[in-house]
Design a protein around this motif. Sequence first.
Motif, PDB file in Angstrom:
ATOM      1  N   THR A 106       0.813  -1.195  -0.033  1.00 11.73           N
ATOM      2  CA  THR A 106      -0.009  -0.065  -0.130  1.00 11.73           C
ATOM      3  C   THR A 106       0.803   1.201  -0.044  1.00 11.73           C
ATOM      4  O   THR A 106       1.799   1.277   0.610  1.00 11.73           O
ATOM      5  N   GLU A 107       0.644   2.200  -0.606  1.00 13.17           N
ATOM      6  CA  GLU A 107       1.346   3.492  -0.862  1.00 13.17           C
ATOM      7  C   GLU A 107       0.620   4.584  -0.377  1.00 13.17           C
ATOM      8  O   GLU A 107      -0.678   4.776  -0.808  1.00 13.17           O
ATOM      9  N   TYR A 108       1.055   5.500   0.421  1.00 16.37           N
ATOM     10  CA  TYR A 108       0.642   6.603   0.906  1.00 16.37           C
ATOM     11  C   TYR A 108       1.379   7.933   0.660  1.00 16.37           C
ATOM     12  O   TYR A 108       2.338   7.781   0.517  1.00 16.37           O
ATOM     13  N   LYS A 109       0.637   9.166   0.355  1.00 18.27           N
ATOM     14  CA  LYS A 109       1.434  10.293   0.343  1.00 18.27           C
ATOM     15  C   LYS A 109       1.059  11.133   1.260  1.00 18.27           C
ATOM     16  O   LYS A 109      -0.369  11.304   1.758  1.00 18.27           O
ATOM     17  N   ASN A 110       2.165  11.632   2.172  1.00 19.66           N
ATOM     18  CA  ASN A 110       1.607  12.035   3.599  1.00 19.66           C
ATOM     19  C   ASN A 110       2.342  13.581   3.390  1.00 19.66           C
ATOM     20  O   ASN A 110       3.343  13.843   3.022  1.00 19.66           O
ATOM     21  N   PHE A 111       1.693  14.521   3.960  1.00 17.75           N
ATOM     22  CA  PHE A 111       2.228  15.833   4.343  1.00 17.75           C
ATOM     23  C   PHE A 111       2.237  16.123   5.759  1.00 17.75           C
ATOM     24  O   PHE A 111       1.251  15.932   6.412  1.00 17.75           O
TER      25      PHE A 111
END
Length: 100
Positions: free
Chosen positions: A43-48
């Motif tokens: 699973t791939e997430y983009k976090n800020f």
Amino acid sequence: MYDRVNVYEKHIKKKAMELNELCQSLGIVSFMSFCVYDDNQNTEYKNFIYGSASNGIKLSDDQIRGHINVANGFQTVPPGETLDFDEYIGNQEVHKGENK
């Protein structure tokens, strides 16, 4: 399979970056996470993140730090009574003796 990488790139990324920059300029501690891909194995997430500790902001209940830890792979443990390991092992030995 779940694949929203292109949707994220086209519709979300720029707005998320702008919101993250706004939080930074206003000093608002924040964490945003977007799940963009899953192939049933990864699973791939983009976090800020605009974190508190790294920006010298002290919070009495820093829940965002917990969100960041989870995003970095840490497992959560619900709050509760702290177990004394020696006491736990001792109780196990007592219960073993009862089964004889």
